[in-house]
Scaffold this motif. Structure first.
Motif, PDB file in Angstrom:
ATOM      1  N   HIS A   1       1.028  -1.081  -0.091  1.00  0.00           N
ATOM      2  CA  HIS A   1      -0.084  -0.076  -0.106  1.00  0.00           C
ATOM      3  C   HIS A   1       1.115   1.335   0.042  1.00  0.00           C
ATOM      4  O   HIS A   1       2.015   1.408   0.680  1.00  0.00           O
ATOM      5  N   ILE A   2       0.326   2.198  -0.835  1.00  0.00           N
ATOM      6  CA  ILE A   2       1.122   3.410  -1.071  1.00  0.00           C
ATOM      7  C   ILE A   2       0.392   4.522  -0.710  1.00  0.00           C
ATOM      8  O   ILE A   2      -0.841   4.754  -0.722  1.00  0.00           O
ATOM      9  N   LEU A   3       1.179   5.833  -0.084  1.00  0.00           N
ATOM     10  CA  LEU A   3       0.552   7.129  -0.090  1.00  0.00           C
ATOM     11  C   LEU A   3       0.689   8.022  -1.212  1.00  0.00           C
ATOM     12  O   LEU A   3       1.988   8.086  -1.687  1.00  0.00           O
ATOM     13  N   LEU A   4      -0.343   8.481  -1.726  1.00  0.00           N
ATOM     14  CA  LEU A   4      -0.045   9.318  -3.068  1.00  0.00           C
ATOM     15  C   LEU A   4       0.362  10.668  -2.361  1.00  0.00           C
ATOM     16  O   LEU A   4       0.505  11.313  -1.257  1.00  0.00           O
ATOM     17  N   PRO A   5       1.035  11.297  -3.535  1.00  0.00           N
ATOM     18  CA  PRO A   5       1.789  12.532  -3.129  1.00  0.00           C
ATOM     19  C   PRO A   5       0.983  13.882  -2.610  1.00  0.00           C
ATOM     20  O   PRO A   5       1.377  14.647  -2.059  1.00  0.00           O
ATOM     21  N   ASP A   6      -0.335  13.653  -3.188  1.00  0.00           N
ATOM     22  CA  ASP A   6      -1.288  14.927  -2.968  1.00  0.00           C
ATOM     23  C   ASP A   6      -1.573  15.079  -1.571  1.00  0.00           C
ATOM     24  O   ASP A   6      -1.760  14.369  -0.630  1.00  0.00           O
ATOM     25  N   VAL A   7      -1.523  16.494  -1.078  1.00  0.00           N
ATOM     26  CA  VAL A   7      -1.755  16.868   0.021  1.00  0.00           C
ATOM     27  C   VAL A   7      -2.972  17.678   0.090  1.00  0.00           C
ATOM     28  O   VAL A   7      -3.119  18.578  -0.654  1.00  0.00           O
ATOM     29  N   LEU A   8      -4.232  17.107   0.885  1.00  0.00           N
ATOM     30  CA  LEU A   8      -5.413  17.745   0.825  1.00  0.00           C
ATOM     31  C   LEU A   8      -5.764  18.850   1.723  1.00  0.00           C
ATOM     32  O   LEU A   8      -6.672  19.426   1.715  1.00  0.00           O
ATOM     33  N   SER A   9      -4.835  19.052   3.001  1.00  0.00           N
ATOM     34  CA  SER A   9      -5.313  19.780   4.010  1.00  0.00           C
ATOM     35  C   SER A   9      -4.187  20.140   4.634  1.00  0.00           C
ATOM     36  O   SER A   9      -3.067  19.267   4.638  1.00  0.00           O
ATOM     37  N   LYS A  10      -4.220  21.274   5.761  1.00  0.00           N
ATOM     38  CA  LYS A  10      -3.279  21.287   6.483  1.00  0.00           C
ATOM     39  C   LYS A  10      -3.692  20.703   7.841  1.00  0.00           C
ATOM     40  O   LYS A  10      -4.592  21.037   8.352  1.00  0.00           O
ATOM     41  N   GLU A  11      -3.008  19.949   8.463  1.00  0.00           N
ATOM     42  CA  GLU A  11      -3.081  19.416   9.748  1.00  0.00           C
ATOM     43  C   GLU A  11      -2.037  19.575  10.771  1.00  0.00           C
ATOM     44  O   GLU A  11      -1.262  18.507  11.082  1.00  0.00           O
ATOM     45  N   PRO A  12      -1.719  20.983  11.422  1.00  0.00           N
ATOM     46  CA  PRO A  12      -0.991  20.608  12.416  1.00  0.00           C
ATOM     47  C   PRO A  12      -1.215  20.143  13.787  1.00  0.00           C
ATOM     48  O   PRO A  12      -2.357  20.375  14.508  1.00  0.00           O
ATOM     49  N   LEU A  13      -0.463  19.112  14.106  1.00  0.00           N
ATOM     50  CA  LEU A  13      -0.628  18.478  15.409  1.00  0.00           C
ATOM     51  C   LEU A  13       0.089  19.041  16.510  1.00  0.00           C
ATOM     52  O   LEU A  13       1.246  19.260  16.490  1.00  0.00           O
ATOM     53  N   ASN A  14      -0.732  19.411  17.594  1.00  0.00           N
ATOM     54  CA  ASN A  14      -0.051  20.261  18.667  1.00  0.00           C
ATOM     55  C   ASN A  14      -0.784  19.631  20.092  1.00  0.00           C
ATOM     56  O   ASN A  14      -1.824  19.324  19.864  1.00  0.00           O
ATOM     57  N   PRO A  15       0.197  19.668  21.199  1.00  0.00           N
ATOM     58  CA  PRO A  15      -0.058  19.200  22.665  1.00  0.00           C
ATOM     59  C   PRO A  15      -1.043  20.656  22.883  1.00  0.00           C
ATOM     60  O   PRO A  15      -0.908  21.700  22.301  1.00  0.00           O
ATOM     61  N   ALA A  16      -1.799  20.168  23.826  1.00  0.00           N
ATOM     62  CA  ALA A  16      -2.848  21.501  24.262  1.00  0.00           C
ATOM     63  C   ALA A  16      -3.176  21.143  25.857  1.00  0.00           C
ATOM     64  O   ALA A  16      -3.005  20.146  26.276  1.00  0.00           O
ATOM     65  N   THR A  17      -3.062  22.415  26.198  1.00  0.00           N
ATOM     66  CA  THR A  17      -3.581  22.543  27.956  1.00  0.00           C
ATOM     67  C   THR A  17      -4.667  23.714  27.772  1.00  0.00           C
ATOM     68  O   THR A  17      -5.302  23.808  26.481  1.00  0.00           O
ATOM     69  N   VAL A  18      -5.225  23.889  28.916  1.00  0.00           N
ATOM     70  CA  VAL A  18      -6.545  24.691  28.910  1.00  0.00           C
ATOM     71  C   VAL A  18      -6.115  26.200  28.814  1.00  0.00           C
ATOM     72  O   VAL A  18      -5.077  26.652  29.602  1.00  0.00           O
ATOM     73  N   ASN A  19      -6.849  27.093  28.274  1.00  0.00           N
ATOM     74  CA  ASN A  19      -6.551  28.347  28.548  1.00  0.00           C
ATOM     75  C   ASN A  19      -6.337  29.179  29.917  1.00  0.00           C
ATOM     76  O   ASN A  19      -5.771  30.197  30.182  1.00  0.00           O
TER      77      ASN A  19
END
Length: 329
Positions: free
Chosen positions: A199-217
């Motif tokens: 199985h292969i991943l296509l080169p196309d990027v469909l979106s921005k998905e920045p993954l970040n740790p989080a705490t409360v405001n």
């Protein structure tokens, strides 16, 4: 060991003697529970680095496995101190009128991708026109795919499922020619396939998905401490500081008073740690615990791991990537 910084959350963590970290627990490379009950992954290493900075011990973490629908409630209720589980930063999640989270720096720059069988001959999104694509309903992936295919003025047949287990099962059964979600998740799930290399991943990027740790405001001092723990790993890589050479680098900084930047970074001089409510040598503790950001990436998700992901956007800024730490001044 904390200066005059007031953080209820940090005080509670110190009194408890452990950091409660919310993770996914089921995604290889990011947070995964091994047969012996031990946790590993990029998200897990952020928990360990934070525990090392606050409690001087990366092992003092209690992990909580949280689903996508549980995670924000667990954080806002105080059930977990820190969320580190493939969470995309977005306006509505960050906003006081939304989920009211406080995001740490991005630990993985991701994007939605499409996976296909290598034998299918499909090599770009245009090749799936008019064909069925498996996806999980009610996700941003569903909307992103619709937007992209609309841009291409292309027809397709979305096969929608309620859970990711159902979605991947349908793909492996050949009910669709492709499956789409975040690139990192596709790569992680692929490691559990009977024949991952088929199985292969296509080169196309469909979106921005920045993954970040989080705490409360609600506790900005705690959010700041977590923010600079993450930055310390990114900055350490930029400066060539690794888990293996950090003792030698610290000795060098102590011996040479002209190495101002290094001395500040390690807490040999100045009060950067105190300003955050952290120990003076918090950077030394984080790097000793998990290595620099590059080491964390390569060990868990890089080309030498089961996921075999290229650094891509997650390279240092000097190498054309987006990993960039503000100055430790």
């Amino acid at each position: 060991d904390g200066g005059g910084v007031q953080s209820q959350k940090m005080a509670a963590i110190k009194a408890r003697g452990s950091l409660i970290c919310g993770v996914g627990g089921k995604l290889p490379g990011f947070s995964f529970v091994g047969p012996d009950g031990s946790y590993s992954g990029l998200d897990v290493d952020i928990c360990k680095a934070t525990a090392a900075a606050v409690l001087s011990d990366p092992a003092k973490v209690s992990y909580r496995d949280l689903s996508a629908s549980e995670r924000f409630a667990a954080l806002s209720s105080g059930e977990v101190d820190l969320l580190s589980n493939n969470t995309t930063m977005s306006l509505s999640r960050d906003a006081p009128g939304g989920n009211a989270l406080s995001f740490a720096p991005t630990t993985f720059f991701d994007g939605q991708a499409v996976m296909v069988p290598a034998s299918s001959g499909i090599r770009s999104l245009k090749d799936v026109v008019g064909k069925p694509i498996c996806l999980q309903t009610g996700t941003s992936s569903e909307l992103n795919l619709a937007d992209r295919m609309r841009e291409l003025n292309a027809s397709y047949t979305p096969l929608k499922f309620q859970s990711d287990e159902q979605t991947y099962a349908a793909y492996l059964q050949g009910r669709c020619v492709a499956i789409t979600t975040d690139r990192s998740q596709l790569a992680a799930k692929r490691t559990g396939f009977p024949s991952p290399s088929d199985h292969i991943l296509l080169p196309d990027v469909l979106s921005k998905e920045p993954l970040n740790p989080a705490t409360v405001n609600a506790d900005p001092a705690w959010a700041d401490a977590v923010r600079w723990v993450v930055y310390s790993l990114i900055q350490a890589e930029e400066m060539g500081i690794t888990a293996a050479n950090i003792d030698a680098k610290v000795a060098e900084a102590k011996a040479n008073k002209n190495l101002a930047q290094l001395r500040r970074f390690f807490g040999v001089e100045g009060d950067l740690g105190k300003q955050l409510g952290l120990p003076a040598d918090f950077v030394v503790r984080t790097v000793k615990a998990v290595g620099n950001y590059g080491e964390v990436f390569e060990r868990n998700v890089g080309t030498g791991s089961a996921l075999k992901l290229e650094r891509g956007f997650n390279k240092q800024w000097r190498e054309g990537g987006l990993m960039y730490s503000p100055p430790f001044l």
